[in-house]
Design a protein around this motif. Sequence first.
Motif, PDB file in Angstrom:
ATOM      1  N   GLY A  77       0.815  -1.209   0.000  1.00 48.69           N
ATOM      2  CA  GLY A  77       0.000   0.000   0.000  1.00 48.69           C
ATOM      3  C   GLY A  77       0.847   1.256   0.000  1.00 48.69           C
ATOM      4  N   GLY A  78       2.026   1.193   0.630  1.00 49.50           N
ATOM      5  CA  GLY A  78       2.928   2.343   0.598  1.00 49.50           C
ATOM      6  C   GLY A  78       3.358   2.672  -0.821  1.00 49.50           C
ATOM      7  N   ALA A  79       3.623   1.622  -1.603  1.00 47.11           N
ATOM      8  CA  ALA A  79       3.991   1.831  -3.002  1.00 47.11           C
ATOM      9  C   ALA A  79       2.797   2.353  -3.799  1.00 47.11           C
ATOM     10  CB  ALA A  79       4.497   0.526  -3.606  1.00 47.11           C
ATOM     11  N   CYS A  80       1.598   1.853  -3.482  1.00 46.78           N
ATOM     12  CA  CYS A  80       0.391   2.338  -4.174  1.00 46.78           C
ATOM     13  C   CYS A  80       0.182   3.836  -3.914  1.00 46.78           C
ATOM     14  CB  CYS A  80      -0.835   1.558  -3.708  1.00 46.78           C
ATOM     15  SG  CYS A  80      -0.936  -0.138  -4.333  1.00 46.78           S
ATOM     16  N   ALA A  81       0.508   4.270  -2.704  1.00 46.00           N
ATOM     17  CA  ALA A  81       0.364   5.688  -2.373  1.00 46.00           C
ATOM     18  C   ALA A  81       1.294   6.542  -3.234  1.00 46.00           C
ATOM     19  CB  ALA A  81       0.659   5.908  -0.890  1.00 46.00           C
ATOM     20  N   ILE A  82       2.531   6.074  -3.425  1.00 46.48           N
ATOM     21  CA  ILE A  82       3.479   6.821  -4.261  1.00 46.48           C
ATOM     22  C   ILE A  82       3.035   6.807  -5.715  1.00 46.48           C
ATOM     23  CG2 ILE A  82       5.836   6.830  -5.151  1.00 46.48           C
ATOM     24  CD1 ILE A  82       6.785   5.923  -2.426  1.00 46.48           C
ATOM     25  N   VAL A  83       2.568   5.650  -6.191  1.00 48.14           N
ATOM     26  CA  VAL A  83       2.063   5.565  -7.566  1.00 48.14           C
ATOM     27  C   VAL A  83       0.893   6.531  -7.750  1.00 48.14           C
ATOM     28  CG1 VAL A  83       0.923   4.087  -9.260  1.00 48.14           C
ATOM     29  CG2 VAL A  83       2.850   3.205  -7.934  1.00 48.14           C
ATOM     30  N   GLY A  84       0.033   6.608  -6.734  1.00 49.14           N
ATOM     31  CA  GLY A  84      -1.085   7.540  -6.800  1.00 49.14           C
ATOM     32  C   GLY A  84      -0.618   8.980  -6.881  1.00 49.14           C
ATOM     33  N   THR A  85       0.414   9.324  -6.132  1.00 51.11           N
ATOM     34  CA  THR A  85       0.965  10.679  -6.166  1.00 51.11           C
ATOM     35  C   THR A  85       1.490  11.009  -7.566  1.00 51.11           C
ATOM     36  OG1 THR A  85       1.611  10.485  -3.832  1.00 51.11           O
ATOM     37  CG2 THR A  85       2.646  12.237  -5.116  1.00 51.11           C
ATOM     38  N   LEU A  86       2.206  10.053  -8.171  1.00 50.38           N
ATOM     39  CA  LEU A  86       2.735  10.258  -9.521  1.00 50.38           C
ATOM     40  C   LEU A  86       1.622  10.316 -10.565  1.00 50.38           C
ATOM     41  CD1 LEU A  86       5.784   7.796  -9.396  1.00 50.38           C
ATOM     42  CD2 LEU A  86       5.807  10.284  -9.073  1.00 50.38           C
ATOM     43  N   ALA A  87       0.583   9.509 -10.353  1.00 47.56           N
ATOM     44  CA  ALA A  87      -0.515   9.447 -11.314  1.00 47.56           C
ATOM     45  C   ALA A  87      -1.320  10.742 -11.365  1.00 47.56           C
ATOM     46  CB  ALA A  87      -1.438   8.279 -10.984  1.00 47.56           C
ATOM     47  N   ALA A  88      -1.155  11.599 -10.373  1.00 43.48           N
ATOM     48  CA  ALA A  88      -1.868  12.879 -10.377  1.00 43.48           C
ATOM     49  C   ALA A  88      -1.474  13.721 -11.583  1.00 43.48           C
ATOM     50  CB  ALA A  88      -1.588  13.644  -9.082  1.00 43.48           C
ATOM     51  N   ASN A  89      -0.303  13.434 -12.183  1.00 44.99           N
ATOM     52  CA  ASN A  89       0.154  14.174 -13.364  1.00 44.99           C
ATOM     53  C   ASN A  89      -0.286  13.526 -14.670  1.00 44.99           C
ATOM     54  OD1 ASN A  89       1.636  16.121 -11.826  1.00 44.99           O
ATOM     55  ND2 ASN A  89       3.239  14.574 -11.500  1.00 44.99           N
ATOM     56  N   ALA A  90      -1.010  12.419 -14.590  1.00 44.42           N
ATOM     57  CA  ALA A  90      -1.490  11.746 -15.798  1.00 44.42           C
ATOM     58  C   ALA A  90      -2.562  12.601 -16.482  1.00 44.42           C
ATOM     59  CB  ALA A  90      -2.053  10.374 -15.440  1.00 44.42           C
ATOM     60  N   PRO A  91      -2.828  12.359 -17.771  1.00 45.68           N
ATOM     61  CA  PRO A  91      -3.809  13.166 -18.515  1.00 45.68           C
ATOM     62  C   PRO A  91      -5.171  13.294 -17.839  1.00 45.68           C
ATOM     63  CG  PRO A  91      -2.583  11.774 -20.022  1.00 45.68           C
ATOM     64  CD  PRO A  91      -2.158  11.368 -18.649  1.00 45.68           C
ATOM     65  N   ASP A  92      -5.665  12.213 -17.254  1.00 46.09           N
ATOM     66  CA  ASP A  92      -6.988  12.281 -16.613  1.00 46.09           C
ATOM     67  C   ASP A  92      -6.872  12.507 -15.106  1.00 46.09           C
ATOM     68  OD1 ASP A  92      -6.123   9.822 -15.689  1.00 46.09           O
ATOM     69  OD2 ASP A  92      -8.102   8.907 -15.821  1.00 46.09           O
ATOM     70  N   GLY A  93      -5.675  12.862 -14.659  1.00 46.24           N
ATOM     71  CA  GLY A  93      -5.468  13.089 -13.240  1.00 46.24           C
ATOM     72  C   GLY A  93      -5.359  11.811 -12.443  1.00 46.24           C
ATOM     73  N   GLY A  94      -5.371  10.655 -13.130  1.00 45.10           N
ATOM     74  CA  GLY A  94      -5.200   9.372 -12.463  1.00 45.10           C
ATOM     75  C   GLY A  94      -6.460   8.780 -11.871  1.00 45.10           C
ATOM     76  N   TRP A  95      -7.571   9.510 -11.922  1.00 46.37           N
ATOM     77  CA  TRP A  95      -8.774   9.033 -11.238  1.00 46.37           C
ATOM     78  C   TRP A  95      -9.285   7.729 -11.828  1.00 46.37           C
ATOM     79  CZ3 TRP A  95      -8.912  11.160  -6.833  1.00 46.37           C
ATOM     80  CH2 TRP A  95      -8.522  12.499  -6.651  1.00 46.37           C
ATOM     81  N   LEU A  96      -9.389   7.658 -13.141  1.00 44.07           N
ATOM     82  CA  LEU A  96      -9.794   6.404 -13.778  1.00 44.07           C
ATOM     83  C   LEU A  96      -8.589   5.643 -14.301  1.00 44.07           C
ATOM     84  CD1 LEU A  96     -13.040   7.166 -15.829  1.00 44.07           C
ATOM     85  CD2 LEU A  96     -12.804   5.703 -13.823  1.00 44.07           C
ATOM     86  N   GLY A  97      -7.605   6.366 -14.827  1.00 47.75           N
ATOM     87  CA  GLY A  97      -6.437   5.737 -15.447  1.00 47.75           C
ATOM     88  C   GLY A  97      -5.625   4.897 -14.487  1.00 47.75           C
ATOM     89  N   LEU A  98      -5.664   5.207 -13.194  1.00 50.00           N
ATOM     90  CA  LEU A  98      -4.965   4.390 -12.200  1.00 50.00           C
ATOM     91  C   LEU A  98      -5.932   3.511 -11.417  1.00 50.00           C
ATOM     92  CD1 LEU A  98      -2.556   3.522 -10.443  1.00 50.00           C
ATOM     93  CD2 LEU A  98      -3.019   5.532  -9.011  1.00 50.00           C
ATOM     94  N   MET A  99      -6.990   4.126 -10.900  1.00 49.21           N
ATOM     95  CA  MET A  99      -7.860   3.405  -9.970  1.00 49.21           C
ATOM     96  C   MET A  99      -8.573   2.225 -10.627  1.00 49.21           C
ATOM     97  SD  MET A  99      -7.266   4.866  -7.147  1.00 49.21           S
ATOM     98  CE  MET A  99      -8.554   4.282  -6.039  1.00 49.21           C
ATOM     99  N   LEU A 100      -8.975   2.368 -11.872  1.00 47.80           N
ATOM    100  CA  LEU A 100      -9.704   1.288 -12.538  1.00 47.80           C
ATOM    101  C   LEU A 100      -8.815   0.078 -12.823  1.00 47.80           C
ATOM    102  CD1 LEU A 100     -12.413   0.373 -13.524  1.00 47.80           C
ATOM    103  CD2 LEU A 100     -11.990   1.522 -15.715  1.00 47.80           C
ATOM    104  N   PRO A 101      -7.635   0.267 -13.463  1.00 46.95           N
ATOM    105  CA  PRO A 101      -6.783  -0.918 -13.662  1.00 46.95           C
ATOM    106  C   PRO A 101      -6.289  -1.512 -12.346  1.00 46.95           C
ATOM    107  CG  PRO A 101      -5.629   1.083 -14.329  1.00 46.95           C
ATOM    108  CD  PRO A 101      -7.065   1.458 -14.133  1.00 46.95           C
ATOM    109  N   LEU A 102      -6.017  -0.655 -11.345  1.00 48.63           N
ATOM    110  CA  LEU A 102      -5.584  -1.173 -10.050  1.00 48.63           C
ATOM    111  C   LEU A 102      -6.680  -2.040  -9.431  1.00 48.63           C
ATOM    112  CD1 LEU A 102      -3.623  -1.339  -7.681  1.00 48.63           C
ATOM    113  CD2 LEU A 102      -4.576   0.820  -6.819  1.00 48.63           C
TER     114      LEU A 102
END
Length: 233
Positions: free
Chosen positions: A122-147
């Motif tokens: 989960g610690g790694a997921c938190a960092i991935v989430g922080t980085l995903a905030a710069n993704a085109p869609d802000g990471g909301w679907l682009g990270l959370m859905l595949p995860l």
Amino acid sequence: MFKLPRPMAIGQLRFGGRLGWARGATGALIGVALAAVFGLSLPDAYHWPWIVAPIGASAVLVFAVPASPLAQPWSVLGGSMLSALVGLIIGHTIALPMLAAGLSVGIAIAVMTYTRCLHPPGGACAIVGTLAANAPDGGWLGLMLPLLLNVIALIGAGWLYNNLTGHAWPHIPVQAPPTPEIGWAGAYERADLDAVLEEWDEVLDVNRQDLDALFRAVERRVMRRWQDERTKR
């Protein structure tokens, strides 16, 4: 002549013993591959990664140490998803990357602890989430859905594979046998175990019930030796 190293161990649990490394490795192969298939099933527009790296660490826990409290289904699901969500929120809120990464992991630990789903990846997921905030869609679907799909696939594979290979998952703690008869000086009460754990003030990677069952088994073995020695006198 080259010799293979001795099996690694966590506490007294050796991967070369009943919980063999081959069983864990095979399970991880199946679980991660299935997670990848689920991730790749999404259209390109709906995923940033098709598999999230912390899934590999989760697979180690689920298939190599399935009895660990950190490897149970709710720990895998809640620890991964809640931590990634924390990372996304912090990533969108804090502009300084170094501060955002550290803060996201710290808050994720607090959230996982409070919701009883502590999971190291989960610690790694938190960092991935922080980085995903710069993704085109802000990471909301682009990270959370595949995860989410990765985690569901891993949990499904873990449940099926672990149970088929003789390791109940979710883990069912071993029931400790009754306390030996009065007169055996080595007997202890569960309150003694709780008191020692409280004094240690450490988070042990083992279930309290399993600890109790282990100590009871050692207790019975010592008691038998004690009785044999008394008989020989």
